[in-house]
Design a protein around this motif. Sequence first.
Motif, short mmCIF file in Angstrom:
data_model
loop_
_atom_site.label_atom_id
_atom_site.label_comp_id
_atom_site.label_asym_id
_atom_site.label_seq_id
_atom_site.Cartn_x
_atom_site.Cartn_y
_atom_site.Cartn_z
N GLN A 85 0.98 -1.31 -0.13
CA GLN A 85 -0.16 -0.09 0.14
C GLN A 85 0.78 1.28 0.13
O GLN A 85 1.66 1.16 -0.01
N HIS A 104 1.44 -10.89 7.92
CA HIS A 104 0.36 -10.98 7.62
C HIS A 104 0.21 -11.72 8.76
O HIS A 104 -1.15 -11.59 8.82
N ASN A 151 2.65 -3.67 11.40
CA ASN A 151 2.14 -4.29 10.20
C ASN A 151 4.00 -4.19 9.47
O ASN A 151 4.84 -4.43 9.93
N THR A 194 -5.15 0.78 12.14
CA THR A 194 -4.83 -0.14 10.48
C THR A 194 -3.30 -0.72 11.20
O THR A 194 -2.62 -0.88 12.06
N THR A 239 -1.20 -4.68 7.18
CA THR A 239 -0.57 -3.67 5.93
C THR A 239 0.86 -3.64 5.78
O THR A 239 1.75 -3.65 6.92
N LEU A 272 3.43 -0.90 3.87
CA LEU A 272 3.11 -0.09 3.75
C LEU A 272 4.04 0.11 2.90
O LEU A 272 5.71 0.17 3.59
#
Length: 265
Positions: free
Chosen positions: A7, A187, A209, A254, A257, A259
């Motif tokens: 993302q 994840h 994350n 969040t 993710t 990033l």
Amino acid sequence: MQNPNYQSATDAQIGYTLPANSLNDRVVMISGATGGLGTCLSKACAAAGATVVLAGRKLKKLEKLYDVLDGMGPAQPAMVVLEQDKAGPAEYGEIADMLQQEFGRIDALVHASADLGTPTHQISIDQSEWVRVMNVNLTSARLLSLYCLPLLFRSSLGSLTFTLDYKPTAYWGAYGVSKQALQGLMHMLADEYDTRMDEQGRYPQLAINGFDPGPMRTQLRRNAFPGELEGESAPPDQRMGPLLSLLMRTDRSTTGTALAYEKQS
């Protein structure tokens, strides 16, 4: 090559800096603290008031960074010598016990350690190098995370962040494989704990994350691209905004993710 599961960081995340005193009374542990990104992150957190726990393989490098941080903020830093290339569960258990006795909790854990190994054909990688790179880049992050989870869940604003690097193409050796696996680990952990909510039942109790800062002017980058000119990649302190945003949980919802600093098309 871009990662389809990344993302893109927003402009606000890219430009994010830690407000003064925003980390007062918080404990932030950084593995690979003496590396390029780890050093910049340690300084930023210390200046914002955090008790920074520096983890790394070399005592002299840790002591040098400790001296730099001491006095930058109101809290005294701490050091943990962690031989990530060879440490096993017993060593990680001892570290977690020490952190429990000294601090009672951890508010943020950031994995910034990395071993490049040799960028080459898979068939050319010596098995001892494969094991070392996997231990530093993947196994250590897994064990340190698992042993520190109880401490992170004692924080009212806990965050666990993995430093990612998408290198699935030829010649990236054990490093490329380890970083692919590290994103998978992130994840999985996020999925396993995303139902544990805060006291109000609104947000995940722990944010898990990953962050890919893209090319940075670090020793690892110089080793991978020895012919690259100094100005062709950004210094780490110019790439930290999204990482600091994840650490501070500017968006409480969040988690899970990956990033990326650089825009994904």
